[in-house]
Design an enzyme around this catalytic site. Structure first.
Site, PDB file in Angstrom:
ATOM      1  N   ARG A   1      13.627  -4.470  -4.886  1.00 37.26           N
ATOM      2  CA  ARG A   1      13.807  -3.075  -6.749  1.00 37.26           C
ATOM      3  C   ARG A   1      13.838  -4.441  -7.710  1.00 37.26           C
ATOM      4  O   ARG A   1      13.219  -3.554  -8.771  1.00 37.26           O
ATOM      5  CB  ARG A   1      15.171  -2.214  -6.038  1.00 37.26           C
ATOM      6  CG  ARG A   1      15.190  -1.182  -5.135  1.00 37.26           C
ATOM      7  CD  ARG A   1      14.472  -0.381  -5.348  1.00 37.26           C
ATOM      8  NE  ARG A   1      14.239   0.542  -4.473  1.00 37.26           N
ATOM      9  CZ  ARG A   1      13.555   0.584  -2.938  1.00 37.26           C
ATOM     10  NH1 ARG A   1      12.543  -0.366  -3.405  1.00 37.26           N
ATOM     11  NH2 ARG A   1      13.456   1.635  -2.533  1.00 37.26           N
TER      12      ARG A   1
ATOM     13  N   TYR B   1      -4.448   2.256   8.580  1.00 42.97           N
ATOM     14  CA  TYR B   1      -4.089   2.371   9.552  1.00 42.97           C
ATOM     15  C   TYR B   1      -4.996   2.679  10.967  1.00 42.97           C
ATOM     16  O   TYR B   1      -6.255   3.906  11.123  1.00 42.97           O
ATOM     17  CB  TYR B   1      -3.563   4.129   9.371  1.00 42.97           C
ATOM     18  CG  TYR B   1      -2.602   4.328   8.194  1.00 42.97           C
ATOM     19  CD1 TYR B   1      -0.612   3.966   9.141  1.00 42.97           C
ATOM     20  CD2 TYR B   1      -2.694   4.123   7.032  1.00 42.97           C
ATOM     21  CE1 TYR B   1      -0.398   4.326   8.167  1.00 42.97           C
ATOM     22  CE2 TYR B   1      -1.139   3.984   5.706  1.00 42.97           C
ATOM     23  CZ  TYR B   1      -0.035   4.572   6.608  1.00 42.97           C
ATOM     24  OH  TYR B   1       0.860   3.957   5.674  1.00 42.97           O
TER      25      TYR B   1
ATOM     26  N   SER C   1      -4.390   1.597   0.074  1.00 41.48           N
ATOM     27  CA  SER C   1      -3.586   2.642   0.903  1.00 41.48           C
ATOM     28  C   SER C   1      -5.222   2.821   1.929  1.00 41.48           C
ATOM     29  O   SER C   1      -5.976   3.047   1.490  1.00 41.48           O
ATOM     30  CB  SER C   1      -3.403   3.022   0.083  1.00 41.48           C
ATOM     31  OG  SER C   1      -2.251   4.411   1.549  1.00 41.48           O
TER      32      SER C   1
ATOM     33  N   ARG D   1       8.303   0.917  -3.572  1.00 46.14           N
ATOM     34  CA  ARG D   1       8.603   2.689  -4.393  1.00 46.14           C
ATOM     35  C   ARG D   1       8.048   2.203  -5.998  1.00 46.14           C
ATOM     36  O   ARG D   1       8.048   3.332  -6.731  1.00 46.14           O
ATOM     37  CB  ARG D   1       9.518   2.922  -4.062  1.00 46.14           C
ATOM     38  CG  ARG D   1       9.349   3.784  -2.213  1.00 46.14           C
ATOM     39  CD  ARG D   1      10.793   4.434  -1.843  1.00 46.14           C
ATOM     40  NE  ARG D   1      10.792   5.201  -0.598  1.00 46.14           N
ATOM     41  CZ  ARG D   1      11.261   4.952   0.183  1.00 46.14           C
ATOM     42  NH1 ARG D   1      11.593   3.478   0.345  1.00 46.14           N
ATOM     43  NH2 ARG D   1      10.775   5.271   1.342  1.00 46.14           N
TER      44      ARG D   1
ATOM     45  N   THR E   1      -1.848  -1.591   9.921  1.00 48.18           N
ATOM     46  CA  THR E   1      -0.490  -1.097   9.123  1.00 48.18           C
ATOM     47  C   THR E   1       0.262  -0.443  10.876  1.00 48.18           C
ATOM     48  O   THR E   1      -1.031   0.242  11.495  1.00 48.18           O
ATOM     49  CB  THR E   1      -0.042   0.111   8.865  1.00 48.18           C
ATOM     50  OG1 THR E   1      -0.119  -1.051   7.312  1.00 48.18           O
ATOM     51  CG2 THR E   1       1.489   1.276   8.916  1.00 48.18           C
TER      52      THR E   1
ATOM     53  N   PRO F   1       1.096  -1.668   0.045  1.00 49.58           N
ATOM     54  CA  PRO F   1      -0.150  -0.066   0.038  1.00 49.58           C
ATOM     55  C   PRO F   1       0.975   1.221   0.034  1.00 49.58           C
ATOM     56  O   PRO F   1       1.731   0.985   0.707  1.00 49.58           O
ATOM     57  CB  PRO F   1      -0.940   0.154   1.233  1.00 49.58           C
ATOM     58  CG  PRO F   1      -0.171  -1.386   2.145  1.00 49.58           C
ATOM     59  CD  PRO F   1       1.081  -1.905   1.604  1.00 49.58           C
TER      60      PRO F   1
ATOM     61  N   ASP G   1       8.547  -6.881   2.761  1.00 49.25           N
ATOM     62  CA  ASP G   1       8.043  -5.358   1.388  1.00 49.25           C
ATOM     63  C   ASP G   1       9.677  -4.701   2.695  1.00 49.25           C
ATOM     64  O   ASP G   1      11.040  -5.133   3.173  1.00 49.25           O
ATOM     65  CB  ASP G   1       7.620  -4.756   1.600  1.00 49.25           C
ATOM     66  CG  ASP G   1       7.169  -3.733   3.002  1.00 49.25           C
ATOM     67  OD1 ASP G   1       8.004  -3.909   3.802  1.00 49.25           O
ATOM     68  OD2 ASP G   1       5.518  -3.721   3.024  1.00 49.25           O
TER      69      ASP G   1
ATOM     70  N   GLN H   1      -5.780  -1.462   3.797  1.00 46.29           N
ATOM     71  CA  GLN H   1      -4.440  -1.592   4.764  1.00 46.29           C
ATOM     72  C   GLN H   1      -4.957  -0.015   5.604  1.00 46.29           C
ATOM     73  O   GLN H   1      -6.114   0.850   5.768  1.00 46.29           O
ATOM     74  CB  GLN H   1      -3.740  -0.544   4.056  1.00 46.29           C
ATOM     75  CG  GLN H   1      -2.099  -0.184   5.453  1.00 46.29           C
ATOM     76  CD  GLN H   1      -2.174   1.093   4.742  1.00 46.29           C
ATOM     77  OE1 GLN H   1      -2.111   2.074   3.530  1.00 46.29           O
ATOM     78  NE2 GLN H   1      -0.120   1.566   4.851  1.00 46.29           N
TER      79      GLN H   1
ATOM     80  N   LYS I   1       0.915  -5.259   9.336  1.00 42.86           N
ATOM     81  CA  LYS I   1       2.240  -5.281   8.667  1.00 42.86           C
ATOM     82  C   LYS I   1       2.788  -4.309  10.076  1.00 42.86           C
ATOM     83  O   LYS I   1       2.591  -3.263  11.052  1.00 42.86           O
ATOM     84  CB  LYS I   1       1.844  -4.251   7.877  1.00 42.86           C
ATOM     85  CG  LYS I   1       2.317  -3.614   7.137  1.00 42.86           C
ATOM     86  CD  LYS I   1       2.276  -3.080   5.618  1.00 42.86           C
ATOM     87  CE  LYS I   1       2.995  -2.646   4.504  1.00 42.86           C
ATOM     88  NZ  LYS I   1       4.268  -1.628   5.023  1.00 42.86           N
TER      89      LYS I   1
ATOM     90  N   HIS J   1       8.298   0.056   6.876  1.00 39.81           N
ATOM     91  CA  HIS J   1       7.507   1.114   6.161  1.00 39.81           C
ATOM     92  C   HIS J   1       8.138   1.471   5.638  1.00 39.81           C
ATOM     93  O   HIS J   1       8.554   2.899   5.114  1.00 39.81           O
ATOM     94  CB  HIS J   1       7.626   1.742   7.135  1.00 39.81           C
ATOM     95  CG  HIS J   1       6.064   2.603   7.296  1.00 39.81           C
ATOM     96  ND1 HIS J   1       4.943   2.137   7.532  1.00 39.81           N
ATOM     97  CD2 HIS J   1       5.969   3.829   5.677  1.00 39.81           C
ATOM     98  CE1 HIS J   1       4.114   2.875   7.006  1.00 39.81           C
ATOM     99  NE2 HIS J   1       4.585   4.282   6.497  1.00 39.81           N
TER     100      HIS J   1
END
Length: 450
Positions: free
Chosen positions: A381, A173, A149, A401, A199, A120, A377, A171, A322, A346
């Protein structure tokens, strides 16, 4: 260390895609690029991760790139995440028939075509106007689950409608309002999410130096709070705040769920959301109250194991935790009856000098012992990174990312290209190392580099 067919995978959903042997997504990806290259065309979305990040930097504003790319403090956790991958080498075993390869795996009883999921990422409107909708469609086209997210730019219902039938999770929060938390969870279940990902590591906002130096937090501009402004509980909280703060002589403002959500949307469109433009856009009590309410309730440092247990009364969906980086917390996650462990720092955005996730992954996986899925995570890459993480005990690997960079460079096709490239490299890494299925990857597939 880790059974690649763990106990949690014993069930299988009938609506899951059927896995099939592949002669190589890598060959298809390479062929399409090289054939286009005959006429002089080069990929719009760079394949090399470093070049992809540079292309995104050129496409984004200074503030947007700082927010998406930045980390906590001196960004030593980000660097440590990458160094952790550098400590491992794939150990090839040739002279094996790898002509047919299988990337498929299982998550919570559902068969998936690959072990990749999209982590997310919030405020994707910084990268592209279609934001979460583009991400949802690109993920669906690859059969890759997307975790919607909590800090999205579009309500979860719109993301679900953009990719009907696609695998998705939500996700959460954990905010200061349990009534709001419950409302978000129930909405996620109603729009087809298969699990809730809580999270845990953002109960306080990290010390993010790039954003601080720019004086920029997108939420204060009304960005990335669409899950909230579309929520009836949040809208009521905004209504109460706006009424309480209105001057006595001011005419009454008629606040409804629709006008609260519309007010923040209007404030964002067509205005420069900095300086005077920002002040003008937030002058109305609707968007100003929405932003202030969000900042008040976004997170709570008082979250404990005991309070977290309330989620079981809100939903029957599986709950994945998470932000787990300590083996003791992983063990307690299983003991408390939660359904998955997500090893994450994170992406290095919360604590400077935090432990790298890949370094703790083997111990976490050993403690969990196949009782629940392990996701990892931070620092991922490439497809080779995914292979290393799987070999060290992960059941699934979350990409962050890089897909945001693909979104910035080319929108939905950019996200799709990044997913394709990661899976293609995973496929070719699997074959060149002498394996025919991701289930075969384990500690013997690797060698320490130091």
């Amino acid at each position: 260390m880790h059974d690649r067919r763990p106990d949690y995978a014993s069930g299988m959903s009938t609506d899951a895609p059927s896995p099939s042997g592949s002669r190589g997504i890598s060959r298809e990806a390479q062929s399409s690029i090289f054939r286009a290259g005959i006429s002089g065309a080069r990929p719009r979305v760079p394949v090399d991760p470093a070049r992809l990040a540079k292309a995104a930097r050129r496409a984004l504003s200074t503030e947007a790139y700082a927010y998406l790319a930045g980390g906590a403090g001196s960004e030593r956790t980000q660097a440590a995440n990458r160094r952790a991958f550098e400590r491992w080498q794939v150990w090839p075993r040739p002279l094996r028939d790898v002509s047919v390869r299988d990337l498929s795996t299982t998550l919570l009883g559902r068969r998936l075509p690959s072990p990749l999921i999209l982590a997310p990422l919030g405020v994707m409107e910084l990268a592209h106007p279609e934001a979460d909708l583009a991400v949802a469609r690109a993920a669906a086209s690859a059969g890759v689950p997307a975790v919607l997210s909590g800090q999205a730019s579009f309500p979860m219902e719109e993301s679900a409608a953009a990719a009907p039938g696609a695998p998705r999770m939500f996700q959460l929060y954990w905010s200061a309002s349990d009534e709001l938390n419950e409302s978000l969870v129930r909405r996620a279940e109603a729009c087809g999410c298969s699990a809730i990902v809580v999270t845990l590591d953002t109960h306080l906002l990290g010390w993010r130096t790039r954003d601080l130096d720019l004086g920029y937090l997108p939420f204060t501009r009304g960005l990335g709070i669409a899950q909230y402004t579309s929520d009836p509980v949040f809208q009521r909280l905004v209504d109460e705040r706006a009424r309480d703060s209105a001057p006595a002589e001011a005419p009454p403002v008629r606040l409804t769920p629709r006008t609260v959500a519309a007010g923040i949307t209007i404030a964002r469109k067509g205005r420069r959301l900095t300086g005077g433009g920002l002040r003008e856009s937030l002058r109305s009590p609707l968007p100003r109250a929405a932003v202030e309410t969000f900042l008040d309730v976004f997170s709570t440092p008082a979250l404990t194991w005991e309070r977290l247990a309330r989620i079981r009364s809100w939903t029957s969906l599986p709950v994945i935790l998470k932000g787990i980086v300590h083996p003791d917390d992983a063990e307690r996650t299983v003991a408390e009856g939660y359904d998955g462990v997500w090893v994450s720092n994170h992406g290095g955005r919360q604590i400077d000098r935090s432990v790298p996730t890949l370094d703790v992954l083997p111990e976490v996986a050993a403690r969990v012992s196949g009782r629940v899925p392990v996701i990892v995570d931070s620092g991922v890459r490439s497809g080779a990174d995914v292979a290393v993480a799987l070999a060290l005990g992960a059941d699934l690997v979350a990409l962050g990312r890089p897909y945001a960079y693909g979104l910035a460079v080319a929108g939905e096709p950019g996200v799709a290209a990044v997913i394709r490239n990661v899976l293609a490299e995973l496929d070719i890494t699997l074959g060149l190392s002498g394996h025919t299925a991701v289930s075969e990857l384990g500690p013997a597939s690797l060698r320490r580099a130091d």
